[in-house]
Scaffold this motif. Sequence first.
Motif, mmCIF file in Angstrom:
data_model
loop_
_atom_site.group_PDB
_atom_site.id
_atom_site.type_symbol
_atom_site.label_atom_id
_atom_site.label_comp_id
_atom_site.label_asym_id
_atom_site.label_seq_id
_atom_site.Cartn_x
_atom_site.Cartn_y
_atom_site.Cartn_z
ATOM 1 N N GLY A 442 -4.401 24.124 -0.372
ATOM 2 C CA GLY A 442 -5.231 22.995 0.044
ATOM 3 C C GLY A 442 -5.096 22.674 1.513
ATOM 4 N N LYS A 443 -5.048 21.390 1.843
ATOM 5 C CA LYS A 443 -4.934 20.924 3.218
ATOM 6 C C LYS A 443 -3.444 20.714 3.532
ATOM 7 N N ASN A 444 -2.733 21.844 3.735
ATOM 8 C CA ASN A 444 -1.283 21.814 3.970
ATOM 9 C C ASN A 444 -0.538 21.131 2.826
ATOM 10 N N GLY A 445 -1.030 21.339 1.624
ATOM 11 C CA GLY A 445 -0.390 20.771 0.447
ATOM 12 C C GLY A 445 -1.051 19.499 -0.055
ATOM 13 N N TYR A 446 -1.929 18.892 0.723
ATOM 14 C CA TYR A 446 -2.620 17.662 0.351
ATOM 15 C C TYR A 446 -4.062 17.974 -0.051
ATOM 16 N N PHE A 447 -4.737 17.007 -0.655
ATOM 17 C CA PHE A 447 -6.159 17.147 -0.970
ATOM 18 C C PHE A 447 -6.803 15.769 -1.032
ATOM 19 N N HIS A 448 -8.119 15.757 -0.963
ATOM 20 C CA HIS A 448 -8.899 14.525 -1.095
ATOM 21 C C HIS A 448 -9.664 14.586 -2.415
ATOM 22 N N ILE A 449 -9.714 13.483 -3.111
ATOM 23 C CA ILE A 449 -10.422 13.422 -4.389
ATOM 24 C C ILE A 449 -11.238 12.143 -4.441
ATOM 25 N N ARG A 450 -12.473 12.259 -4.857
ATOM 26 C CA ARG A 450 -13.382 11.116 -4.857
ATOM 27 C C ARG A 450 -12.898 10.020 -5.802
ATOM 28 N N PHE A 451 -13.108 8.765 -5.385
ATOM 29 C CA PHE A 451 -12.759 7.627 -6.231
ATOM 30 C C PHE A 451 -13.344 7.823 -7.629
ATOM 31 N N GLY A 452 -12.512 7.632 -8.649
ATOM 32 C CA GLY A 452 -12.978 7.645 -10.030
ATOM 33 C C GLY A 452 -13.078 9.005 -10.678
ATOM 34 N N ASP A 453 -12.945 10.094 -9.902
ATOM 35 C CA ASP A 453 -13.107 11.420 -10.477
ATOM 36 C C ASP A 453 -11.838 11.884 -11.194
ATOM 37 N N CYS A 454 -12.022 12.720 -12.195
ATOM 38 C CA CYS A 454 -10.924 13.401 -12.910
ATOM 39 C C CYS A 454 -9.938 12.415 -13.529
ATOM 40 N N GLN A 455 -10.398 11.211 -13.863
ATOM 41 C CA GLN A 455 -9.562 10.179 -14.496
ATOM 42 C C GLN A 455 -8.393 9.766 -13.603
ATOM 43 N N VAL A 456 -8.524 9.959 -12.278
ATOM 44 C CA VAL A 456 -7.399 9.767 -11.372
ATOM 45 C C VAL A 456 -6.965 8.312 -11.258
ATOM 46 N N GLU A 457 -7.826 7.362 -11.627
ATOM 47 C CA GLU A 457 -7.466 5.947 -11.497
ATOM 48 C C GLU A 457 -7.031 5.308 -12.814
ATOM 49 N N GLU A 458 -7.043 6.093 -13.897
ATOM 50 C CA GLU A 458 -6.788 5.506 -15.211
ATOM 51 C C GLU A 458 -5.309 5.222 -15.475
ATOM 52 N N THR A 459 -4.408 6.036 -14.907
ATOM 53 C CA THR A 459 -2.977 5.842 -15.142
ATOM 54 C C THR A 459 -2.248 5.944 -13.809
ATOM 55 N N VAL A 460 -2.076 4.813 -13.148
ATOM 56 C CA VAL A 460 -1.412 4.752 -11.838
ATOM 57 C C VAL A 460 -0.138 3.922 -12.001
ATOM 58 N N ILE A 461 0.999 4.496 -11.603
ATOM 59 C CA ILE A 461 2.312 3.895 -11.846
ATOM 60 C C ILE A 461 3.082 3.784 -10.532
ATOM 61 N N ALA A 462 3.926 2.760 -10.427
ATOM 62 C CA ALA A 462 4.811 2.608 -9.272
ATOM 63 C C ALA A 462 6.098 1.936 -9.739
#
Length: 488
Positions: A442-462
Motif C-alpha cells: 500500500g502507501k508505505n504500509g498505510y491505506f485510505h478507506i472511504r467513510f462507511g465502507d467495508c463495515q469499518v465504522e461498525e466496531t471501533v474500540i479504544a
Amino acid sequence: MKPVIVVLGLLFTIVVNARYSEWEEVRPYCGARSRPQCCVNRNDECFMPYYDSRCYCDTFCFRGYDNHDCCPDHDAICEGIVPVPITQPPPPPVTRGTCIDYETQQEFQIGTSIKRDCNVCQCTTLGYQAQWSCEEDLCVNSPDLLQHIKQQQSYTGWDGTHYDRFNGIKVKDALKYYLGTLPDPSLRLMVEKAPDNPADYYQMDEKDAFDARTNEKYQNKIRGIRDQGKCGISWALSTVDVASDRLSLVGNIHWAREQLSVQNILSCTDAEAKNGCEGGRVAFAWGFIKDNGVVTDDCYPYESGRTGNIGDCNFRLNYEDLMSIQQHRKLTNLNCPSGSTNAQHFNFGPAYRIRNEPRSIKYEIYFRGPVQATMLVTPDFFLYKDGIYKCQNNYDRQNPRYANLNAYHSIRLLGWGISTDPRTQQQESYWIAANSWGEGWGKNGYFHIRFGDCQVEETVIATYGKSTEVLRKKHKRQKRSDQESNNI
C-alpha cells in the motif's frame, strides 16, 4: 468398404472436438444425458462417466487446451460448434510417459509435481498419454483480478498491484493467515464512552482533515507499521498497537519507545480467544491487557509470523503479580523469555466502544488518540496500491467463484481526510488507516478507506491509555480524598 470407412471418419471429425486426441473413442457422452443434456455455469452434477474418471457438460469445463474436463461431444451437443480443421501447428508431441511444461519447455516424468502460481500440477496419465492434472484454486496475485481493478480505477478511485509476498498464495489461505479477526458479537455490548465536551463533539463536522502522525500534539508518539507475516493475528496486533499509542499520549509517565509484545497476548490468552494462526477475538485481547497487562517486545519478541504457530505461553504471572496489577503496582524482576533485563510491563484500564458514526470516531481520534477498527476484506484488498479504497469492485459478477470470499481484519485508524470522488465529482471523506503487512504494501504500509465502507465504522474500540503508574497515582489521590472526607 472404403466409402463406409470415409463416412465413419467424417462422423468422427464432427463429434470429437479438436482439443481431444485422435485415439478418443467415438461414442455419446453429453448426447446420452437425460434432460438437461448441458448445464450453465459450474455444475458438479452435470457429468458423465469417462473411463475411470468423469467428464462434464457444463459451461465451466473448458479452461484451456490442456486444462479442461469437457466431454468429447461437449462442443457439438452443448454449443452446436462443428470443429474446423486445425490451422495452427499442433503443440509439440508429448513423449509417452512424460509431461511438458509449455512455459519452460521442460519435460517431467509421471508423478512429478510443479507449481503454477498458487496451484500444484502433477504429471499423471489418462489412457496411454501423460498430461498435467492441476489444482484450480483462486490465487491472490490473479492477473484477471488486477486487470479488472485497473480498468475500474477511473470509476473507483483506487489502484492495485501485485506483491511478491503473495506469490504462490491462494485466496482462501490469505483470508485465513494474513487477516485474523473472528466475528465477536460481544463487542457490541461494550460500554460507549461519551465526549468530554459536547461542543467539541459537534465541531468535528467542521474538521475535514486530521492525521495523528503529523499533528504537533501526537507527533513522534504514534507507532509505525508492523508486519504480522503469515499468521492471522490482527486481533491482537491492532490491540497492542492502539494501546501503545494511547500510552504514549499519557504525558505524565516515562514511556520507552519499545513496542508492546503481541506474542505475549497470542501465546498467553485463554484457548477460547483464538484459533491458532487463523484468527482470534478482539474482546479477549483487550480483556487480557486489562487483567494481566502486557510486557514490552524486547521481553517477549514476536515470532509467530515466522514459525506459523502461536506457541505455548512462556511468560506466566504468579498470584502476587496478579494482586500487584489489581492494586495498580508496577511489576519488577520480570522473567522474560528473551532473557532481557531492561523490559517493562504495563496494564491498562478497560476498553470501550465508540459509537459507529463518523463524528464520534473523529472526536475520539482527535482528542484521545488512534482507535482500533474491524473491516470486512475481499480478495481485491490484498492488491491495493493507493487511492481511496472502496468495497465495490463487483468482480464476482464476472467470476462467480469470487462470491462470498471474505473475512475480517483489525486495523488502526489514525485520522481522516477529504477528496473528490472521480465518478460523481463530489467530495468524499476517508479514514487514514494503518495495516500490518509491512511498509512494502500500500502507501508505505498505510491505506485510505472511504467513510462507511467495508463495515469499518461498525466496531471501533479504544482504551483509556492509563498505565499502571497512572492508575496507581489516581488510586492514591482517591484514597487521600476519601480520608480527608472522613476527617471532616
